[in-house]
Scaffold this motif. Structure first.
Motif, short mmCIF file in Angstrom:
data_model
loop_
_atom_site.label_atom_id
_atom_site.label_comp_id
_atom_site.label_asym_id
_atom_site.label_seq_id
_atom_site.Cartn_x
_atom_site.Cartn_y
_atom_site.Cartn_z
N PHE A 58 36.47 54.86 -22.76
CA PHE A 58 37.47 54.13 -21.98
C PHE A 58 37.16 54.20 -20.50
O PHE A 58 37.20 53.18 -19.79
CB PHE A 58 38.86 54.72 -22.26
N LEU A 59 36.82 55.37 -20.00
CA LEU A 59 36.52 55.53 -18.58
C LEU A 59 35.24 54.80 -18.18
O LEU A 59 35.20 54.13 -17.14
CB LEU A 59 36.43 57.01 -18.22
N GLU A 60 34.18 54.94 -18.98
CA GLU A 60 32.93 54.25 -18.66
C GLU A 60 33.09 52.73 -18.70
O GLU A 60 32.58 52.01 -17.86
CB GLU A 60 31.82 54.69 -19.63
N TYR A 61 33.84 52.25 -19.68
CA TYR A 61 34.10 50.82 -19.79
C TYR A 61 34.91 50.33 -18.58
O TYR A 61 34.62 49.28 -18.01
CB TYR A 61 34.83 50.53 -21.10
N GLY A 62 35.91 51.09 -18.19
CA GLY A 62 36.72 50.72 -17.03
C GLY A 62 35.91 50.69 -15.75
O GLY A 62 36.06 49.77 -14.93
N VAL A 63 35.03 51.66 -15.56
CA VAL A 63 34.18 51.69 -14.37
C VAL A 63 33.22 50.49 -14.39
O VAL A 63 33.01 49.83 -13.36
CB VAL A 63 33.40 53.02 -14.29
N ALA A 64 32.67 50.18 -15.55
CA ALA A 64 31.75 49.03 -15.65
C ALA A 64 32.48 47.73 -15.32
O ALA A 64 31.94 46.87 -14.61
CB ALA A 64 31.14 48.97 -17.05
N LEU A 66 35.12 47.38 -13.39
CA LEU A 66 35.38 47.37 -11.94
C LEU A 66 34.13 47.02 -11.15
O LEU A 66 34.20 46.27 -10.17
CB LEU A 66 35.93 48.73 -11.50
N VAL A 67 32.99 47.55 -11.56
CA VAL A 67 31.74 47.25 -10.85
C VAL A 67 31.38 45.77 -10.99
O VAL A 67 31.06 45.11 -10.00
CB VAL A 67 30.59 48.15 -11.37
N VAL A 68 31.47 45.24 -12.20
CA VAL A 68 31.15 43.83 -12.41
C VAL A 68 32.12 42.93 -11.66
O VAL A 68 31.72 41.93 -11.05
CB VAL A 68 31.13 43.51 -13.92
N ALA A 69 33.40 43.27 -11.66
CA ALA A 69 34.39 42.46 -10.93
C ALA A 69 34.13 42.51 -9.43
O ALA A 69 34.23 41.49 -8.74
CB ALA A 69 35.79 42.96 -11.24
N VAL A 71 31.21 43.07 -7.91
CA VAL A 71 30.00 42.27 -7.64
C VAL A 71 30.33 40.78 -7.69
O VAL A 71 29.87 40.00 -6.85
CB VAL A 71 28.89 42.64 -8.66
N GLY A 72 31.13 40.38 -8.65
CA GLY A 72 31.52 38.98 -8.74
C GLY A 72 32.32 38.52 -7.54
O GLY A 72 32.11 37.41 -7.03
N LEU A 73 33.22 39.35 -7.05
CA LEU A 73 34.00 38.99 -5.87
C LEU A 73 33.12 38.86 -4.63
O LEU A 73 33.28 37.93 -3.85
CB LEU A 73 35.10 40.02 -5.63
N PHE A 74 32.21 39.80 -4.46
CA PHE A 74 31.30 39.71 -3.31
C PHE A 74 30.38 38.50 -3.41
O PHE A 74 30.11 37.84 -2.42
CB PHE A 74 30.47 40.99 -3.16
N ALA A 75 29.91 38.20 -4.61
CA ALA A 75 29.04 37.03 -4.79
C ALA A 75 29.81 35.75 -4.48
O ALA A 75 29.28 34.84 -3.84
CB ALA A 75 28.51 36.99 -6.22
N GLN A 76 31.06 35.68 -4.92
CA GLN A 76 31.86 34.50 -4.64
C GLN A 76 32.16 34.39 -3.15
O GLN A 76 32.18 33.30 -2.59
CB GLN A 76 33.16 34.56 -5.43
#
Length: 97
Positions: A58-64, A66-69, A71-76
């Motif tokens: 659960f924690l690793e999935y949540g961190v992943a 957050l990281v992907v989101a 990166v997506g926000l910065f890319a946008q």
């Protein structure tokens, strides 16, 4: 106010951009990406449970997520276009215009 509204608006945005004989392929690819975006993370989360346990998975999935989101926000945010004078603006790139 969830996936349905955003999916509907995305389909409405891209449907007029293709020729009528190409729409079947467009919708097939849109549905494929939509199903994979929900299916693959669920499978990965399920595979994480065996080696790290439920809480660790659960924690690793949540961190992943957050990281992907992030990166997506910065890319946008970084998507820029230039106006006629050559000045850089922060408007999104619209290749169909």
């Amino acid at each position: 106010m969830g996936f349905g509204a955003s999916f509907s608006s995305a389909v409405r945005a891209v449907a007029p951009l293709v020729h009528p004989h190409e729409r079947a392929g467009l919708f097939a690819s849109v549905y494929l990406v939509a199903y994979l975006s929900f299916g693959v993370p669920a499978i990965v989360a399920g595979l994480l449970i065996a080696p790290v346990g439920l809480l660790g998975g659960f924690l690793e999935y949540g961190v992943a997520v957050l990281v992907v989101a992030t990166v997506g926000l910065f890319a946008q945010y970084r998507v820029t276009t230039r106006d006629r004078s050559g000045k850089e603006t922060s408007a999104p790139v619209r290749p169909w215009r």
